[in-house]
Structure formats: structure tokens, C-alpha cells
Design an enzyme around this catalytic site. Structure first.
Site, PDB file in Angstrom:
ATOM      1  N   SER A 239       0.856  -1.088  -0.051  1.00 25.35           N
ATOM      2  CA  SER A 239      -0.039   0.015  -0.125  1.00 25.35           C
ATOM      3  C   SER A 239       0.763   1.288  -0.017  1.00 25.35           C
ATOM      4  O   SER A 239       0.271   2.194  -0.182  1.00 25.35           O
ATOM      5  CB  SER A 239      -0.923  -0.020   1.064  1.00 25.35           C
ATOM      6  OG  SER A 239       0.033  -0.037   2.404  1.00 25.35           O
TER       7      SER A 239
ATOM      8  N   SER B   3       5.411   1.579   3.826  1.00 22.87           N
ATOM      9  CA  SER B   3       7.067   1.899   4.297  1.00 22.87           C
ATOM     10  C   SER B   3       7.549   3.338   3.628  1.00 22.87           C
ATOM     11  O   SER B   3       8.347   4.062   4.060  1.00 22.87           O
ATOM     12  CB  SER B   3       7.867   0.611   3.744  1.00 22.87           C
ATOM     13  OG  SER B   3       7.539  -0.441   4.540  1.00 22.87           O
TER      14      SER B   3
ATOM     15  N   THR C  37      12.868  -5.384  11.260  1.00 21.59           N
ATOM     16  CA  THR C  37      12.445  -6.312  12.130  1.00 21.59           C
ATOM     17  C   THR C  37      12.835  -7.636  11.212  1.00 21.59           C
ATOM     18  O   THR C  37      12.523  -8.903  12.159  1.00 21.59           O
ATOM     19  CB  THR C  37      11.131  -6.274  12.722  1.00 21.59           C
ATOM     20  OG1 THR C  37      10.357  -6.136  11.655  1.00 21.59           O
ATOM     21  CG2 THR C  37      10.918  -4.910  13.618  1.00 21.59           C
TER      22      THR C  37
ATOM     23  N   HIS D 230      13.755  -2.213  -0.090  1.00 20.16           N
ATOM     24  CA  HIS D 230      13.788  -1.539   1.134  1.00 20.16           C
ATOM     25  C   HIS D 230      15.134  -0.696   1.231  1.00 20.16           C
ATOM     26  O   HIS D 230      15.156   0.438   1.350  1.00 20.16           O
ATOM     27  CB  HIS D 230      13.385  -2.097   2.410  1.00 20.16           C
ATOM     28  CG  HIS D 230      11.954  -2.402   2.440  1.00 20.16           C
ATOM     29  ND1 HIS D 230      11.166  -1.585   3.296  1.00 20.16           N
ATOM     30  CD2 HIS D 230      10.904  -3.136   1.644  1.00 20.16           C
ATOM     31  CE1 HIS D 230       9.796  -1.993   3.269  1.00 20.16           C
ATOM     32  NE2 HIS D 230       9.872  -2.865   2.320  1.00 20.16           N
ATOM     33  N   ARG D 231      16.274  -1.419   1.074  1.00 22.99           N
ATOM     34  CA  ARG D 231      17.503  -0.792   1.263  1.00 22.99           C
ATOM     35  C   ARG D 231      17.657   0.062   0.191  1.00 22.99           C
ATOM     36  O   ARG D 231      18.454   1.338   0.575  1.00 22.99           O
ATOM     37  CB  ARG D 231      18.483  -2.124   1.347  1.00 22.99           C
ATOM     38  CG  ARG D 231      18.625  -2.734   2.505  1.00 22.99           C
ATOM     39  CD  ARG D 231      19.840  -3.859   2.472  1.00 22.99           C
ATOM     40  NE  ARG D 231      19.644  -4.900   3.359  1.00 22.99           N
ATOM     41  CZ  ARG D 231      19.299  -6.032   3.275  1.00 22.99           C
ATOM     42  NH1 ARG D 231      19.425  -6.585   1.905  1.00 22.99           N
ATOM     43  NH2 ARG D 231      19.489  -7.060   4.320  1.00 22.99           N
TER      44      ARG D 231
END
Length: 191
Positions: free
Chosen positions: A21, A24, A43, A60-61
Site C-alpha cells: 500500500s 513503508s 525487524t 527497502h534498502r
């Protein structure tokens, strides 16, 4: 307080929503605007055999600025929150993964773990932005572990939402400010 002491006010922000969505990304946008040292608290646990998971972690990184610190904290979130400084902005991604990492805890141990996290968030020195998945929008899971995960995460997100300064719902390409649009529910029973 003297005039030479900086004034700081910490923020506790929850960003929630369904899978893919933009939760992040919105949390990252908020962290980037904090003007504090961002510490990305991941996490997720690395599993070299799970190539799809590794691709998600790389995605993400690749979005994070190089000056952001990263901590891999699959279990001890409360300790990281307690150790933070007023100059920090913790971006914790995600509550769902953290809950899954602790799913084998007995109910009483989980209740203590959850209360410890909530207490650490209430007293945090840093800004804290948490990403939490909404898992209860679909069918009731057909297996006990799925129901346990859904119930624990839903309860945790609701507890955090009740104490957060800001709560956002990311869906359909938008981040909705639930504090501005919504009416708070009565306090939830502790469990």
C-alpha cells in the site's frame, strides 16, 4: 529550561495499511522530514534461502538514504526504543514481522512483551515511526497460527494507535491522516 537548551518534542507515529500500500514509503518520507538522525530498525530476519524475501529487503534498502543507520532487531524492540536519543528518529519496519518473530510466545509472555513495547514507546526520547500491517481485512485464517498472528498484530496496532500522536492509513496511493478524519474508539482492554 534555560534559553541555551534546545526544545525538542518527540513524535510517535503509526503508519498502517494493507500489503503493497505504500506504508513503508510514507514512513520513510516522514522520517526524512524529521530533521533528525534516522535509524532504520528492520525487524525482518535474513533468510538466504528465500530469494523473494531477499529481493524485498533489497528493495527497502535501495530506497534509504546512505546517511541512515540500520539496525536489524528481530526481537528486542523495547530495548532499542529505550536506548534512543532525542536527536534520533527511529523508523521501525515492521510490526507484523516483529509479531511473527514472537508468535511462539505463550499468551502471558506475549502480553508482557506487548506491554513492555508500549511502555517504551510512551517514554521514548526519540521520534518513533512504526509501520504496521492491517491483516484483518480479509477472511478469517483457516489455521490457528494465522488467527493468532492476525489477532495479536491487530491488537498491537490498535494499542499503538491509541497512544500515537499521528496515525496514517496508506491505501490506494494515498496516506490518510486518521487523527484528522476519524473519531477515536473507546480504550481497548489490555491483553
Amino acid at each position: 529550561m534555560t534559553n541555551s537548551e534546545p526544545t525538542t518534542s518527540r513524535q510517535l507515529i503509526l503508519v498502517t495499511g494493507p500489503a503493497r500500500s505504500g506504508k513503508s514509503e510514507w514512513a520513510e518520507t516522514l522520517a526524512a522530514g524529521s530533521e533528525k538522525q534516522v535509524i532504520y530498525v528492520a525487524t525482518g530476519q535474513v533468510d538466504e534461502a528465500d530469494l523473494e524475501w531477499l529481493r524485498r529487503l533489497d528493495q527497502h534498502r535501495s530506497r534509504r538514504p546512505v546517511d541512515w543507520a540500520t539496525l536489524e532487531v528481530p526481537i528486542e524492540l523495547s530495548a532499542v526504543v529505550r536506548a534512543s536519543k532525542p536527536s534520533d528518529c527511529l523508523l521501525i519496519d515492521s510490526l507484523g514481522t516483529w509479531t511473527a518473530n514472537l508468535l511462539e510466545q505463550e499468551a502471558a509472555v506475549w502480553a508482557t512483551t506487548q506491554q513492555d513495547l508500549l511502555a517504551s514507546l510512551k517514554s521514548a526520547a526519540a521520534d518513533v515511526i512504526l509501520v504496521g500491517e492491517e491483516t484483518g481485512w480479509g477472511v478469517v485464517p483457516a489455521y490457528p497460527a494465522g488467527r493468532l498472528f492476525r489477532d495479536r498484530l491487530g491488537n498491537l496496532v490498535r494499542h499503538i494507535g491509541a497512544i500515537a500522536d499521528n496515525v496514517y492509513l496508506a491505501t490506494g496511493g494515498y496516506a490518510l491522516d486518521l487523527r484528522a478524519l476519524g473519531t477515536p474508539l473507546p480504550p481497548v482492554a489490555k491483553n
